[in-house]
Design an enzyme around this catalytic site. Structure first.
Site, PDB file in Angstrom:
ATOM      1  NE  ARG A   1      29.488   6.499  55.981  1.00  0.00           N
ATOM      2  CZ  ARG A   1      28.873   6.972  57.072  1.00  0.00           C
ATOM      3  NH1 ARG A   1      27.751   7.649  56.953  1.00  0.00           N
ATOM      4  NH2 ARG A   1      29.381   6.773  58.267  1.00  0.00           N
TER       5      ARG A   1
ATOM      6  CE  LYS B   1      37.297   6.014  63.759  1.00  0.00           C
ATOM      7  NZ  LYS B   1      36.107   6.521  63.113  1.00  0.00           N
TER       8      LYS B   1
ATOM      9  CD  GLU C   1      40.730  10.874  68.678  1.00  0.00           C
ATOM     10  OE1 GLU C   1      40.928  10.832  67.462  1.00  0.00           O
ATOM     11  OE2 GLU C   1      39.584  10.899  69.176  1.00  0.00           O
TER      12      GLU C   1
HETATM   13  P1  ADP Z   1      26.496   7.597  60.866  1.00  0.00           P
HETATM   14  O1  ADP Z   1      26.995   8.771  61.600  1.00  0.00           O
HETATM   15  O2  ADP Z   1      25.987   7.921  59.519  1.00  0.00           O
HETATM   16  O3  ADP Z   1      25.609   6.729  61.656  1.00  0.00           O
HETATM   17  P2  ADP Z   1      28.278   5.418  61.134  1.00  0.00           P
HETATM   18  O4  ADP Z   1      29.753   5.456  61.041  1.00  0.00           O
HETATM   19  O5  ADP Z   1      27.683   5.132  62.460  1.00  0.00           O
HETATM   20  O6  ADP Z   1      27.813   6.799  60.598  1.00  0.00           O
HETATM   21  O7  ADP Z   1      27.741   4.358  60.059  1.00  0.00           O
HETATM   22  C1  ADP Z   1      26.589   4.511  59.237  1.00  0.00           C
HETATM   23  C2  ADP Z   1      25.949   3.190  59.000  1.00  0.00           C
HETATM   24  O8  ADP Z   1      26.845   2.270  58.458  1.00  0.00           O
HETATM   25  C3  ADP Z   1      25.394   2.592  60.263  1.00  0.00           C
HETATM   26  O9  ADP Z   1      24.156   2.003  59.969  1.00  0.00           O
HETATM   27  C4  ADP Z   1      26.449   1.585  60.673  1.00  0.00           C
HETATM   28  O10 ADP Z   1      25.872   0.528  61.381  1.00  0.00           O
HETATM   29  C5  ADP Z   1      26.962   1.154  59.316  1.00  0.00           C
HETATM   30  N1  ADP Z   1      28.380   0.835  59.332  1.00  0.00           N
HETATM   31  C6  ADP Z   1      29.393   1.609  59.731  1.00  0.00           C
HETATM   32  N2  ADP Z   1      30.561   1.012  59.557  1.00  0.00           N
HETATM   33  C7  ADP Z   1      30.298  -0.186  59.012  1.00  0.00           C
HETATM   34  C8  ADP Z   1      31.094  -1.302  58.567  1.00  0.00           C
HETATM   35  N3  ADP Z   1      32.406  -1.290  58.627  1.00  0.00           N
HETATM   36  N4  ADP Z   1      30.478  -2.377  58.065  1.00  0.00           N
HETATM   37  C9  ADP Z   1      29.149  -2.399  57.982  1.00  0.00           C
HETATM   38  N5  ADP Z   1      28.345  -1.402  58.367  1.00  0.00           N
HETATM   39  C10 ADP Z   1      28.904  -0.315  58.868  1.00  0.00           C
HETATM   40  P1  ADP Z   2      32.963   6.156  64.390  1.00  0.00           P
HETATM   41  O1  ADP Z   2      33.731   5.964  63.130  1.00  0.00           O
HETATM   42  O2  ADP Z   2      32.678   4.879  65.066  1.00  0.00           O
HETATM   43  O3  ADP Z   2      31.782   7.021  64.172  1.00  0.00           O
HETATM   44  P2  ADP Z   2      34.171   8.434  65.754  1.00  0.00           P
HETATM   45  O4  ADP Z   2      35.618   8.732  65.867  1.00  0.00           O
HETATM   46  O5  ADP Z   2      33.383   9.301  64.847  1.00  0.00           O
HETATM   47  O6  ADP Z   2      33.992   6.907  65.372  1.00  0.00           O
HETATM   48  O7  ADP Z   2      33.548   8.489  67.219  1.00  0.00           O
HETATM   49  C1  ADP Z   2      32.224   8.077  67.486  1.00  0.00           C
HETATM   50  C2  ADP Z   2      31.773   8.702  68.792  1.00  0.00           C
HETATM   51  O8  ADP Z   2      32.631   8.314  69.869  1.00  0.00           O
HETATM   52  C3  ADP Z   2      31.811  10.219  68.806  1.00  0.00           C
HETATM   53  O9  ADP Z   2      30.653  10.789  68.267  1.00  0.00           O
HETATM   54  C4  ADP Z   2      31.964  10.503  70.283  1.00  0.00           C
HETATM   55  O10 ADP Z   2      30.754  10.376  70.960  1.00  0.00           O
HETATM   56  C5  ADP Z   2      32.859   9.400  70.762  1.00  0.00           C
HETATM   57  N1  ADP Z   2      34.276   9.802  70.710  1.00  0.00           N
HETATM   58  C6  ADP Z   2      35.158   9.528  69.720  1.00  0.00           C
HETATM   59  N2  ADP Z   2      36.375  10.056  69.986  1.00  0.00           N
HETATM   60  C7  ADP Z   2      36.256  10.695  71.163  1.00  0.00           C
HETATM   61  C8  ADP Z   2      37.170  11.429  72.008  1.00  0.00           C
HETATM   62  N3  ADP Z   2      38.433  11.607  71.655  1.00  0.00           N
HETATM   63  N4  ADP Z   2      36.701  11.935  73.164  1.00  0.00           N
HETATM   64  C9  ADP Z   2      35.429  11.753  73.543  1.00  0.00           C
HETATM   65  N5  ADP Z   2      34.531  11.067  72.808  1.00  0.00           N
HETATM   66  C10 ADP Z   2      34.922  10.544  71.633  1.00  0.00           C
HETATM   67 MG    MG Z   3      31.899   8.956  63.469  1.00  0.00          MG
END
Ligand code: ADP
Ligand code: ADP
Ligand code: MG
Length: 518
Positions: free
Chosen positions: A293, A116, A201
């Site tokens: 992806r 990130k 953040e």
């Molecule tokens: P999405 O917005 O598509 O749900 P996520 O970041 O939540 O994106 O991840 C998609 C899928 O991959 C989810 O089912 C989550 O549980 C799985 N996932 C995400 N990161 C990892 C990881 N590092 N190892 C294993 N599974 C992961």
């Molecule tokens: P992940 O890889 O786990 O999906 P993200 O950075 O996409 O991580 O954040 C997942 C969720 O966490 C976002 O959809 C939002 O709901 C919350 N979130 C992440 N960053 C922020 C932020 N700076 N302020 C408020 N909510 C956040």
């Molecule tokens: Mg995300």
């Protein structure tokens, strides 16, 4: 085009990719763990290779085993699905080294976006607005961390650079919580992602999660497929997604898509990807991350963009074909909603629920799509995440899509493990959801799952449905036979669904389906 594609995944997404391959005349190779021996993705593939024990660290996450399976079966390409190895640049490099096409972005683009922090840097250079924050903080320099935190202001988030699936994120209300939150986040990140790098953040709240689907080819074309709204979240994990978003006007859509396209072009991106943004109440949006992806919720975009098949596009651009119509208009048609059907108990703090699926009625009918790993007889393994399926509907407008979703949720019968269907039904009728007044923190702060009263009238209705089936059996069972068994199963399912707060509709169809399958 490819002859044989190995799908390095399981569950509904493996099936999703297989379906498109089949339509395109491409053979499919499944990989599976010992725990998934009976899974649908194994039965449905042209060939299947066992890659080890249940824990994903010994099977789905082992690069060498997957490359070996591809070699052994003569696969010429690998589709990674989502999760697992899908965003692992070493996996991409291993594919390339083995002469196998990886259906996804190049390793360099993945590396640039995978963290990130590096994603934030890249976007800043590309002129895409990012959430205010601090990239360079470390536990052994709390002085800097505190200074940066004061600059950003509280509340703020500690986030893991390699995080995913909502893990590694900590909300910090005040300076005295900072160090503990940083420790917790870094520890979780080290365990989950083998990378303890964290950053800060600004906490944008209330905010909507808005993301843009893109697909890029090897000829410099990037096409955007509008936005998805994913603000219904629990523990930073999405539960409901829709396209388009109530908060996005055509003008904002254009700006979002331009930003997403700039993001993709800034790093030589290829294939399908999702650029995630947070949007505040004034319509300002900030880059969050790129998911390099195919995304869980991609079907809602497919449905509002004329039924486009994003997996087919992935396969085509991976084979070197150009993205068709990169400048096509961005206007979505109608409304699509997806509910993630998870194996968890919504009346009991969403604790995971597993076990044998002893009855299944899948929803169907106009505008309904159910992408699922479920089948009658599946014993859900314990090793993987709780996503059992995705219920997706399309209708002319949001109101009708919500009504259709309610109908489809009531159509769905899963007997055995608990699912979160009852939660989705409550949500669909919540006035805030109805009006589209939804933010990422909304679910946890404004929504409570009602307890199910003992004498819930829905139980009676379900039993009446069972009774209806009973009447039908009496009417037609002159030839006796196995029908009472089907009936027993139906009444049992109706009862167990009622206990979950779901009133089953169309009882006889359920009974017929149950007995016909025996
Ligand atoms: P999405 O917005 O598509 O749900 P996520 O970041 O939540 O994106 O991840 C998609 C899928 O991959 C989810 O089912 C989550 O549980 C799985 N996932 C995400 N990161 C990892 C990881 N590092 N190892 C294993 N599974 C992961
Ligand atoms: P992940 O890889 O786990 O999906 P993200 O950075 O996409 O991580 O954040 C997942 C969720 O966490 C976002 O959809 C939002 O709901 C919350 N979130 C992440 N960053 C922020 C932020 N700076 N302020 C408020 N909510 C956040
Ligand atoms: Mg995300």
């Amino acid at each position: 085009m490819f002859k044989r594609v190995l799908i390095a995944n399981r569950g509904e997404i493996a099936l999703r990719v297989q379906r498109t391959c089949r339509e395109m005349g491409i053979e499919t190779v499944a990989v599976y763990s010992e725990a998934d021996r009976n899974a649908l993705h194994v039965r449905n593939a042209d060939r299947a290779v066992c890659i080890g024990p249940g824990p994903s660290g010994e099977s789905y996450l082992v690069i060498e085993k997957i490359i070996q399976a591809a070699r052994d079966t003569g696969a010429d390409a690998i589709h990674p699905g989502y999760g697992f190895l899908s965003e692992n640049p070493e996996f991409v490099e291993a594919c390339v080294a083995a002469g196998i096409t990886f259906i996804g972005p190049p390793a360099e683009a993945m590396r640039a976006l995978g963290g990130k922090i590096s994603g934030r840097r890249l976007m800043e250079e590309a002129g895409v607005p990012i959430v205010p924050g601090a990239n360079d903080i470390a536990l052994d320099d709390m002085e800097t961390a505190h200074r940066e935190a004061e600059r950003i202001g509280f509340p703020l988030l500690v986030k893991a650079s390699s995080g995913g699936g909502g893990r590694g994120i900590r909300l910090v209300q005040s300076a005295d919580e900072l160090e503990n939150s940083m420790r917790a986040s870094a520890a979780e990140a080290a365990t989950s992602f083998k990378d303890a790098t964290i950053f800060l953040e600004k906490y944008v709240s209330p905010a909507r999660h808005i993301e843009v689907q893109i697909i890029a080819d090897a000829h410099g074309n990037v096409r955007a497929f509008g936005e998805r709204e994913c603000s219904v979240q629990r523990r930073n994990q999405k539960l409901v997604e829709e396209a388009p978003s109530v908060a996005v006007t055509p003008e904002v859509r254009q700006r979002l898509c331009d930003a997403a396209i700039a993001a993709a072009k800034s790093c030589g991106y290829r294939n399908a990807g999702t650029v995630e943004f947070l949007m505040d109440q004034d319509g300002n949006f900030y880059f969050l991350e790129v998911n390099a992806r195919l995304q869980v919720e991609h079907p809602v975009s497919e449905l509002v963009y004329g039924g486009v098949d994003l997996v087919a596009m992935q396969l085509r651009v991976a084979a070197g074909e150009p993205v068709p119509d990169p400048d096509a208009p961005l206007d979505p048609v109608g409304w699509a909603i997806e509910c993630r059907i998870n194996g968890e108990d919504p009346f009991n703090n969403f604790i995971p629920s597993l076990g044998l699926v002893d009855f299944l009625r899948a929803p169907a009918g106009p505008g309904v799509r159910f992408d699922t790993m479920l089948f009658e007889g599946l014993d859900i393994p314990v090793f993987y995440d709780s996503l059992l399926g995705k219920l997706i509907v399309w209708a002319e407008d949001r109101e009708r899509a919500i009504e259709r979703m309610k109908r489809a949720l009531k159509d769905l019968i899963v007997s055995g493990p608990m699912t979160n269907q009852a939660f989705h039904l409550e949500l669909m009728d919540h006035p805030d959801f109805r009006s589209g007044d939804i933010y990422t923190s909304w679910l946890e702060s404004n929504f409570t799952m009602p307890a199910l009263p003992e004498d819930d009238p829905r139980l009676e209705v379900a039993l009446t449905a069972g009774g209806l089936a009973a009447g039908l059996v009496q009417g037609v069972s002159a030839d006796g036979g196995a029908r009472p068994a089907g009936l027993t199963r139906w009444v049992k399912s109706a009862r167990s669904m009622a206990r979950r707060g779901i009133r089953i509709e169309g009882g006889t169809a359920g009974w017929r389906r149950g007995s016909a399958s025996r």
